[in-house]
Design a protein around this motif. Sequence first.
Motif, short mmCIF file in Angstrom:
data_model
loop_
_atom_site.label_atom_id
_atom_site.label_comp_id
_atom_site.label_asym_id
_atom_site.label_seq_id
_atom_site.Cartn_x
_atom_site.Cartn_y
_atom_site.Cartn_z
N CYS A 85 -23.41 9.51 13.79
CA CYS A 85 -24.67 9.49 14.54
C CYS A 85 -25.81 10.19 13.80
CB CYS A 85 -24.47 10.14 15.90
SG CYS A 85 -24.11 11.91 15.84
N LYS A 86 -25.47 11.03 12.82
CA LYS A 86 -26.43 11.76 11.98
C LYS A 86 -27.19 12.85 12.73
CE LYS A 86 -27.42 7.60 9.25
NZ LYS A 86 -27.00 6.64 10.29
N GLU A 87 -26.74 13.25 13.91
CA GLU A 87 -27.42 14.32 14.65
C GLU A 87 -27.39 15.63 13.86
OE1 GLU A 87 -29.22 14.24 17.36
OE2 GLU A 87 -28.94 12.09 17.55
N CYS A 88 -26.29 15.90 13.19
CA CYS A 88 -26.20 17.13 12.40
C CYS A 88 -27.16 17.07 11.20
CB CYS A 88 -24.77 17.36 11.92
SG CYS A 88 -24.08 16.02 10.92
N VAL A 89 -27.32 15.88 10.64
CA VAL A 89 -28.23 15.71 9.51
C VAL A 89 -29.67 16.01 9.93
CG1 VAL A 89 -29.17 14.05 7.85
CG2 VAL A 89 -26.72 14.00 8.42
N PHE A 90 -30.05 15.47 11.09
CA PHE A 90 -31.42 15.66 11.57
C PHE A 90 -31.68 17.10 12.02
CE2 PHE A 90 -30.85 11.03 12.90
CZ PHE A 90 -31.29 10.57 11.67
N SER A 91 -30.64 17.79 12.46
CA SER A 91 -30.82 19.13 13.02
C SER A 91 -30.89 20.22 11.95
CB SER A 91 -29.68 19.46 13.98
OG SER A 91 -28.45 19.60 13.26
N CYS A 92 -30.46 19.93 10.73
CA CYS A 92 -30.44 20.96 9.68
C CYS A 92 -31.86 21.35 9.31
CB CYS A 92 -29.69 20.45 8.45
SG CYS A 92 -29.65 21.66 7.10
N PRO A 93 -32.23 22.61 9.49
CA PRO A 93 -33.62 23.03 9.20
C PRO A 93 -33.95 23.06 7.71
CG PRO A 93 -32.28 24.93 9.81
CD PRO A 93 -31.42 23.72 10.02
N TYR A 94 -32.93 22.99 6.86
CA TYR A 94 -33.17 23.04 5.41
C TYR A 94 -32.91 21.69 4.73
CZ TYR A 94 -33.16 28.05 6.32
OH TYR A 94 -33.45 29.31 6.81
N SER A 95 -32.65 20.67 5.54
CA SER A 95 -32.40 19.31 5.02
C SER A 95 -31.31 19.31 3.95
CB SER A 95 -33.68 18.71 4.43
OG SER A 95 -34.69 18.64 5.40
N ASN A 108 -21.20 6.09 8.47
CA ASN A 108 -21.92 7.15 7.76
C ASN A 108 -21.29 8.50 8.10
OD1 ASN A 108 -24.43 5.82 6.52
ND2 ASN A 108 -24.44 5.04 8.60
N PHE A 109 -20.94 9.26 7.08
CA PHE A 109 -20.39 10.59 7.28
C PHE A 109 -21.29 11.62 6.59
CE2 PHE A 109 -16.56 7.89 7.50
CZ PHE A 109 -16.11 8.22 8.77
N PRO A 110 -21.55 12.75 7.24
CA PRO A 110 -22.44 13.76 6.65
C PRO A 110 -21.72 14.62 5.60
CG PRO A 110 -21.69 14.48 8.80
CD PRO A 110 -21.13 13.10 8.61
N PHE A 111 -22.45 14.94 4.55
CA PHE A 111 -21.95 15.81 3.49
C PHE A 111 -23.10 16.69 2.99
CE2 PHE A 111 -18.88 12.36 3.28
CZ PHE A 111 -17.70 13.00 2.96
N PHE A 112 -22.74 17.65 2.14
CA PHE A 112 -23.75 18.36 1.36
C PHE A 112 -23.13 18.75 0.03
CE2 PHE A 112 -21.57 22.13 2.81
CZ PHE A 112 -21.89 23.15 1.92
N ASP A 113 -23.98 18.92 -0.96
CA ASP A 113 -23.53 19.29 -2.30
C ASP A 113 -24.02 20.71 -2.60
OD1 ASP A 113 -22.94 19.62 -4.95
OD2 ASP A 113 -23.75 17.69 -5.59
#
Length: 222
Positions: A85-95, A108-113
């Motif tokens: 749903c990407k809700e966590c992606v949109f909620s991150c204040p630091y993108s 779509n699955f959320p990740f970060f590097d």
Amino acid sequence: MKRKDLFKDGVRSVFKFAFEKTDDVTSKLKEAWLEEKNPPSEKFLTPVTKISEPKKKQKKKSKLFRTLSLPPGATDHFFELCTGCKECVFSCPYSVLFPVISETSGKNFPFFDPNAKACHLCTDWPCINACPEGALLPYEEDETPKFGKAKGIGEHCINGKTKEKTCDACAAVCTIEKTVNFRANLPVFSSSTCTGCGMCVEVCPTYPKAIQINTLGNIQIP
């Protein structure tokens, strides 16, 4: 002998010669045909090696996910619960978070590097609170996430070049006490307390970076 009889005898001789030669040619053709029909002797045969089918090249595993981490609070059943749903992606204040598309399911699955952009370890965990499916769960009190571990690269570090403690940006930015220490003026990271968030990498002023996050391992996306 009459001229007429002489002519007949001449024609007869010509046809007889022609028929005899035709029989010879026919005989030779027949012999050649029979030779074609009969296989040659085995001693003249050259063994034929069976041509094997070319081996299928194994698909190499992608190196893409060797440097990626799942979002904070990812459960053991993250991929089963996450709907993309990407809700966590949109909620991150630091993108920090971004979606990665699964080649198998198309989700779509959320990740970060952490080697590109750090997780800032927000105290209120907006990404976790935004998850409507329980794929991200809050941490227990005094519990910290574990994305991997930082590793110093001495030949890139400013201190390694100056032979002095010229830079301590990595220690200054780390929010967990006694995680960054210095030996011979080079940073050393504690295995027990380092979260692998990437903040030290983000503030490191050198290029190439003098710090790298070794993530927990390859992530298999269903």
